[in-house]
Design an enzyme around this catalytic site. Structure first.
Site, PDB file in Angstrom:
ATOM      1  N   HIS A 261     -28.313  -3.489  -1.548  1.00 19.25           N
ATOM      2  CA  HIS A 261     -29.682  -4.010  -1.539  1.00 19.25           C
ATOM      3  C   HIS A 261     -30.032  -4.527  -2.924  1.00 19.25           C
ATOM      4  O   HIS A 261     -29.609  -3.933  -3.921  1.00 19.25           O
ATOM      5  CB  HIS A 261     -30.669  -2.896  -1.132  1.00 19.25           C
ATOM      6  N   ASP A 317     -30.724  -1.927   7.762  1.00 18.88           N
ATOM      7  CA  ASP A 317     -30.014  -2.549   8.883  1.00 18.88           C
ATOM      8  C   ASP A 317     -28.849  -1.713   9.391  1.00 18.88           C
ATOM      9  O   ASP A 317     -28.322  -1.986  10.475  1.00 18.88           O
ATOM     10  CB  ASP A 317     -29.488  -3.934   8.467  1.00 18.88           C
TER      11      ASP A 317
HETATM   12  N1  ACO Z   1     -20.043  -4.259   0.526  1.00 16.07           N
HETATM   13  C1  ACO Z   1     -19.210  -4.348  -0.546  1.00 16.07           C
HETATM   14  N2  ACO Z   1     -19.586  -4.753  -1.771  1.00 16.07           N
HETATM   15  C2  ACO Z   1     -20.869  -5.108  -1.929  1.00 16.07           C
HETATM   16  C3  ACO Z   1     -21.790  -5.050  -0.871  1.00 16.07           C
HETATM   17  C4  ACO Z   1     -21.331  -4.606   0.383  1.00 16.07           C
HETATM   18  N3  ACO Z   1     -22.150  -4.544   1.434  1.00 16.07           N
HETATM   19  N4  ACO Z   1     -22.995  -5.456  -1.323  1.00 16.07           N
HETATM   20  C5  ACO Z   1     -22.841  -5.765  -2.609  1.00 16.07           C
HETATM   21  N5  ACO Z   1     -21.561  -5.554  -2.987  1.00 16.07           N
HETATM   22  C6  ACO Z   1     -21.018  -5.719  -4.344  1.00 16.07           C
HETATM   23  C7  ACO Z   1     -20.810  -7.185  -4.667  1.00 16.07           C
HETATM   24  O1  ACO Z   1     -19.511  -7.622  -4.319  1.00 16.07           O
HETATM   25  C8  ACO Z   1     -21.049  -7.202  -6.165  1.00 16.07           C
HETATM   26  O2  ACO Z   1     -19.887  -6.723  -6.806  1.00 16.07           O
HETATM   27  P1  ACO Z   1     -19.455  -7.338  -8.250  1.00 16.07           P
HETATM   28  O3  ACO Z   1     -20.519  -6.882  -9.205  1.00 16.07           O
HETATM   29  O4  ACO Z   1     -18.114  -6.760  -8.520  1.00 16.07           O
HETATM   30  O5  ACO Z   1     -19.427  -8.837  -8.084  1.00 16.07           O
HETATM   31  C9  ACO Z   1     -22.138  -6.150  -6.376  1.00 16.07           C
HETATM   32  O6  ACO Z   1     -22.000  -5.241  -5.268  1.00 16.07           O
HETATM   33  C10 ACO Z   1     -23.543  -6.735  -6.372  1.00 16.07           C
HETATM   34  O7  ACO Z   1     -23.693  -7.559  -5.212  1.00 16.07           O
HETATM   35  P2  ACO Z   1     -24.612  -8.847  -5.162  1.00 16.07           P
HETATM   36  O8  ACO Z   1     -24.181  -9.693  -4.002  1.00 16.07           O
HETATM   37  O9  ACO Z   1     -24.664  -9.504  -6.509  1.00 16.07           O
HETATM   38  O10 ACO Z   1     -26.021  -8.180  -4.887  1.00 16.07           O
HETATM   39  P3  ACO Z   1     -27.325  -8.898  -4.381  1.00 16.07           P
HETATM   40  O11 ACO Z   1     -28.444  -8.088  -4.841  1.00 16.07           O
HETATM   41  O12 ACO Z   1     -27.301 -10.342  -4.711  1.00 16.07           O
HETATM   42  O13 ACO Z   1     -27.166  -8.820  -2.768  1.00 16.07           O
HETATM   43  C11 ACO Z   1     -27.139  -7.957  -0.579  1.00 16.07           C
HETATM   44  C12 ACO Z   1     -27.732  -7.849  -1.988  1.00 16.07           C
HETATM   45  C13 ACO Z   1     -27.151  -9.425  -0.121  1.00 16.07           C
HETATM   46  C14 ACO Z   1     -28.011  -7.149   0.364  1.00 16.07           C
HETATM   47  C15 ACO Z   1     -25.698  -7.413  -0.585  1.00 16.07           C
HETATM   48  O14 ACO Z   1     -25.692  -6.056  -0.949  1.00 16.07           O
HETATM   49  C16 ACO Z   1     -25.007  -7.609   0.755  1.00 16.07           C
HETATM   50  O15 ACO Z   1     -24.422  -8.676   1.007  1.00 16.07           O
HETATM   51  N6  ACO Z   1     -25.052  -6.578   1.656  1.00 16.07           N
HETATM   52  C17 ACO Z   1     -24.524  -6.730   2.997  1.00 16.07           C
HETATM   53  C18 ACO Z   1     -25.513  -7.499   3.860  1.00 16.07           C
HETATM   54  C19 ACO Z   1     -26.755  -6.670   4.182  1.00 16.07           C
HETATM   55  O16 ACO Z   1     -26.653  -5.511   4.538  1.00 16.07           O
HETATM   56  N7  ACO Z   1     -27.916  -7.306   4.094  1.00 16.07           N
HETATM   57  C20 ACO Z   1     -29.192  -6.678   4.442  1.00 16.07           C
HETATM   58  C21 ACO Z   1     -29.974  -6.340   3.214  1.00 16.07           C
HETATM   59  S1  ACO Z   1     -31.446  -5.426   3.634  1.00 16.07           S
HETATM   60  C22 ACO Z   1     -32.444  -6.527   4.376  1.00 16.07           C
HETATM   61  O17 ACO Z   1     -32.513  -7.666   4.057  1.00 16.07           O
HETATM   62  C23 ACO Z   1     -33.219  -6.074   5.473  1.00 16.07           C
END
Ligand code: ACO
Length: 380
Positions: A261, A317
């Protein structure tokens, strides 16, 4: 030298708001001063809608008046029903929801009146109508006639009734109600921001909600509940969890959907509540397999250095996917259910934006070429 762009607008504050506080460091959420745990344990969805729209809890008569207005306003105009019947049966329900909400504007008596009073009236109707659209579409695509909403039911009960055509059972409508309460509002998330950007141009609430649904649809936002469930189905059995995790996450480049998140760097409090409900519901349904897969995968992630160091926890989610699957909702209907709830928060933000409006128009750094000379087309 121009200011460096902040990718994803991380940490940028774009408004003052009274609707909700998301405390990402401690994993806390409050709506208008009330803890999400208290609301999830006690509130009817309509009570939360009232709270978000009025800044206080309703008295009994006020709650009943809002419940009734939402239920009565939930009826779809014939033109919208005909439109739904004309859509290809395999259409994505989120495209259908977006399109049908836009269509509602043709028939709304206040559609082009952009005042706070008219917007409040439209928010009441839209809150009921989105629910009817979701239920009607699920029936229409299965070759069944849509069922009209009942004026005596609350929104969660009406959804179950319109989906099944029979009296709503308490377990299912209670599960839907708690889901709706938990998803109703969440700070400046992407779809809420979208709704405020549209509103800030002086546009109307139907347009703001259509745009918000479009933003919600993506797998990084509200589409993640469906993606999480597809992932659990792909895993198939609890004994496949660890090999799946090792192959796809440890040694692959996939993300666990429903984990991570932008704001929460602790457990999302909604995930903790939904986990309990999902487990209880799974036990009472006699099928705990999907809950077990989700829980085992969450535990594998929570014990893994990659997830620990990045502070990645289940979000709203993750376990909501199990809750919705256990009540037999089709997976592609999960994101529309999110919209059914978040309409409450979107509307609150639309009205809050209207009350203190200024065009939202950020800047961009131009990093392209300069000074190129025009070449006639015949010479390129
Ligand atoms: N699984 C594995 N690795 C992850 C995940 C995940 N679900 N989420 C983030 N990471 C990692 C990224 O690869 C990144 O690693 P790095 O620093 O080595 O590059 C780090 O954690 C940070 O991730 P970002 O994508 O930069 O974080 P951001 O804040 O931009 O994205 C997001 C947040 C989109 C929710 C992300 O965690 C994700 O894609 N999660 C899965 C999709 C999801 O569950 N979305 C619902 C969010 S809640 C909502 O909207 C209701």
């Amino acid at each position: 030298m121009a200011e460096q762009a902040k990718k994803g607008l991380e940490g940028i504050v774009v408004a003052d708001s009274v609707t909700s506080l998301v405390n990402g460091a401690e994993g806390k959420l409050i709506y208008e001063g009330y803890k999400i745990e208290d609301l999830a344990a006690n509130a009817l969805f309509e009570e939360v809608v009232y709270l978000l729209w009025n800044g206080r809890l309703p008295k009994a008569a006020e709650l009943e008046a809002l419940r009734k207005s939402i239920a009565e306003g939930a009826v779809l105009p014939d033109g919208v029903i005909q439109f739904l019947k004309s859509i290809p049966k395999d259409a994505d329900p989120m495209f259908v929801t977006e399109a049908a909400v836009a269509t509602l504007a043709f028939y709304d008596p206040d559609s082009s009146e952009v005042t706070i009073e008219a917007t409040q009236r439209k928010a009441v109707r839209l809150t009921g109508q989105i629910t009817t659209i979701c239920a009607a579409w699920d029936r229409i695509r299965k070759g069944e006639e849509p069922v009209a909403p009942r004026a005596d039911l609350n929104l969660a009960q009406n959804f179950v009734y319109m989906l099944s055509g029979t009296d709503p059972d308490k377990t299912t409508s209670d599960a839907i109600n708690v889901y709706l309460v938990l998803l109703a509002e969440h700070g400046m998330n992407a779809s809420t921001f979208t709704s405020r950007v549209v509103t800030a141009t002086g546009s109307d609430i139907h347009s703001a909600i259509v745009a918000a649904i479009g933003a919600l649809k993506g797998p990084s936002h509200g589409g993640a509940n469906a993606e999480a469930m597809r992932m659990f189905v792909e895993i198939g059995e609890p004994e496949n969890v660890q090999p799946w995790f090792d192959k796809n996450i440890k040694n692959g480049d996939r993300r666990i959907m429903g984990i991570g998140h932008r704001i929460y760097k602790a457990l999302d409090p909604r995930a903790a509540i939904l986990r309990e409900h999902a487990e209880r519901l799974a036990q009472s349904s006699g099928n705990t397999k999907w809950f077990q897969i989700a829980d085992d995968l969450a535990n594998a992630a929570l014990a893994d250095e990659y997830f620990i160091s990045r502070r990645l926890y289940p979000n709203v989610d993750y376990f909501s996917a199990i809750l919705l699957y256990t009540i037999n909702l089709d997976i592609d209907m999960f994101p529309p259910l999110f919209a059914m709830s978040r309409i409450a928060g979107w509307s609150a933000h639309v009205i809050e934006q209207m009350k203190n409006n200024r065009l939202i128009r950020p800047d961009v750094n131009y990093v392209g070429p300069m000074g190129l000379e025009w070449t006639p087309i015949s010479e390129r």
